[in-house]
Enzyme design. Structure first.
Site, mmCIF file in Angstrom:
data_model
loop_
_atom_site.group_PDB
_atom_site.id
_atom_site.type_symbol
_atom_site.label_atom_id
_atom_site.label_comp_id
_atom_site.label_asym_id
_atom_site.label_seq_id
_atom_site.Cartn_x
_atom_site.Cartn_y
_atom_site.Cartn_z
ATOM 1 N N HIS A 190 -2.376 6.946 15.467
ATOM 2 C CA HIS A 190 -1.594 7.803 14.570
ATOM 3 C C HIS A 190 -2.580 8.720 13.831
ATOM 4 C CE1 HIS A 190 2.474 5.582 14.511
ATOM 5 N NE2 HIS A 190 1.847 5.337 15.628
ATOM 6 N N ARG A 221 4.182 -10.967 -9.708
ATOM 7 C CA ARG A 221 2.763 -10.753 -10.023
ATOM 8 C C ARG A 221 2.293 -9.308 -9.995
ATOM 9 N NH1 ARG A 221 -0.671 -15.462 -7.008
ATOM 10 N NH2 ARG A 221 0.920 -16.996 -7.515
ATOM 11 N N ASN A 252 5.945 -11.779 3.316
ATOM 12 C CA ASN A 252 4.563 -11.434 3.012
ATOM 13 C C ASN A 252 4.216 -10.264 3.933
ATOM 14 O OD1 ASN A 252 1.922 -11.044 2.588
ATOM 15 N ND2 ASN A 252 1.242 -13.082 3.167
HETATM 16 C C1 LIG Z 1 8.639 6.461 14.116
HETATM 17 C C2 LIG Z 1 7.911 5.145 14.025
HETATM 18 N N1 LIG Z 1 8.306 4.256 13.118
HETATM 19 C C3 LIG Z 1 7.686 3.072 12.968
HETATM 20 C C4 LIG Z 1 6.617 2.726 13.766
HETATM 21 C C5 LIG Z 1 5.960 1.411 13.582
HETATM 22 O O1 LIG Z 1 4.650 1.531 13.117
HETATM 23 P P1 LIG Z 1 3.604 0.355 13.341
HETATM 24 O O2 LIG Z 1 3.148 0.444 14.758
HETATM 25 O O3 LIG Z 1 2.527 0.638 12.367
HETATM 26 O O4 LIG Z 1 4.309 -0.917 13.069
HETATM 27 C C6 LIG Z 1 6.173 3.613 14.753
HETATM 28 C C7 LIG Z 1 5.056 3.232 15.620
HETATM 29 O O5 LIG Z 1 4.520 3.917 16.416
HETATM 30 C C8 LIG Z 1 6.833 4.858 14.889
HETATM 31 O O6 LIG Z 1 6.457 5.743 15.823
#
Ligand SMILES: Cc1ncc(COP(=O)(O)O)c(C=O)c1O
Length: 389
Positions: A190, A221, A252
């Protein structure tokens, strides 16, 4: 099969060698590795970058989506059984928490020209929705200010899954700032990588406090002293038992100091990297425009600064897609479908819900593809991919 020479992502970090060295040094010398001051520093810096008052660091973009929906349920702003509009072209863990937490996703079609929801497409389905959890796909957006206006008019909560569009600016405003809250991903590949990681941003203090509780066990907390006092008084909890009192349904979703360290260290390098990717995008876009017989024209001129990390295109037929994929793969260039395509065709969705009528997203599903736009691409590689179109 030809070995891959141009993968979607090459390096894990910006300034790879130095960042790894600094990470190794940090791990060797830091007295604390569980969530602490590095995470807080990254959150603060991210607020400044994103122009939002609160940023809550979590373990992934998926965790951010889950935590945000749970927080809205805890606050009673959403209720089980409510309908939530989602982009038909999205990511699985955008829609999954909606379903897992007892809400009903309603898929909204996306424009072929920019892969995103528009106000006109949303308007057909907006009556009856409690929220819209839009996905800003691959740095693009539709007329998101129109969507925000429509949601406001109808009293619908707007949330943005901005995991793929960190840094895109539209009509003077960063994507992620058009609704009540937004989510981000820092997964490798990303815009900014903390290996795994995510963020929830909002300007709504009540929501931010709830997100902080949802992130860590439902305890108080991470709240301010004032907020703790109010909660403890309300529930008749003394300061000793407050250490292990759980007020809200939670998880968590924390990450470690490693993510905080990496995020804080690399944030200043984000803008130059976006610039490189934007420059690549301009070249890919110009090359694609020469082949409008093969690909649907991609509209980007409505976006002030497009922050893209993979170049998407939709072929005009399945045969053109197959031929293009073959050309790319024969040249050793990695290609993938445009994320989920039409989410409503995936087995996890059809197990519970009927496929939706999303004709554009169906075309994006069956004829879309994307290839690398990472900052490590050489001039020759960009040229090669332009030629392959
Ligand atoms: C539009 C979108 N939302 C959520 C996510 C989830 O992110 P992560 O891989 O950090 O869990 C992604 C992952 O590529 C995504 O493209």
């Amino acid at each position: 099969m030809t070995p891959i020479k141009i993968p979607l992502m090459r390096s894990t970090f910006f300034d790879e060698a130095r960042t790894r060295e600094r990470l190794a040094e940090f791990v060797k010398t830091s007295p604390r590795l569980s969530m602490g001051e590095q995470c807080a520093a990254f959150e603060k810096a991210f607020c400044a970058y994103q122009e939002r008052s609160t940023s809550v660091l979590v373990s992934s973009g998926s965790a951010a989506n889950l935590g945000l929906i749970q927080a809205l349920l805890n606050l009673g702003r959403l209720k089980k059984g409510d309908k939530v509009g989602v982009s038909a072209v999205t990511w699985a863990t955008n829609v999954m928490p909606v379903m897992q937490l007892g809400l009903i996703p309603v898929a909204i079609d996306c424009g072929l020209e920019h892969l995103n929801m528009t106000a006109a497409l949303l308007e057909k389905h907006i009556d009856g929705l409690k929220a819209v959890f839009i996905t800003n796909v691959l740095g693009f957006c539709g007329d998101i200010e129109g969507i925000a206006t429509l949601c406001k008019k109808k009293g619908v909560i707007l949330l943005e899954d901005n995991c793929e569009s960190l840094g895109t600016r539209y009509k003077g405003k960063l994507l992620g700032n058009f609704g009540l809250a937004s989510t981000f991903s820092f997964f490798v590949g990303h815009h900014l990588s903390t290996i795994e990681g995510g963020m929830i941003c909002t300007d709504d203090r009540e929501l931010a406090s709830m997100v902080l509780m949802v992130r860590a066990h439902g305890w108080d907390r991470n709240l301010t002293t004032e907020e703790q006092k109010t909660l403890r008084t309300k529930h008749g909890v003394d300061d000793f038992h407050a250490r292990y009192t759980f007020y809200e349904s939670a998880y968590n979703l924390r990450t470690t100091e490693i993510s905080g360290f990496l995020g804080y260290l690399q944030l200043p390098m984000l803008e130059p990297t976006i610039k490189k990717r934007s420059d690549n995008f301009v070249r890919f876009h110009a090359a694609a425009q020469k082949h409008e017989d093969r690909y649907y024209p991609l509209k980007a001129d409505h976006i002030e600064r497009l922050s893209n990390f993979a170049m998407p295109l939709v072929a005009k037929s399945p045969k053109i897609l197959a031929d293009t994929v073959k050309r790319f793969e024969d040249a050793g260039v990695e290609v993938r479908p445009i994320i989920t395509g039409d989410i409503t065709t995936h087995p996890f969705w059809t197990k519970e819900l009927p496929k939706a009528d999303c004709p554009n997203s169906r075309i994006i599903h069956s004829q879309g593809f994307y290839f690398a736009n990472n900052p490590d691409l050489t001039d020759a590689e960009v040229q090669l991919m332009c030629g392959l179109l």
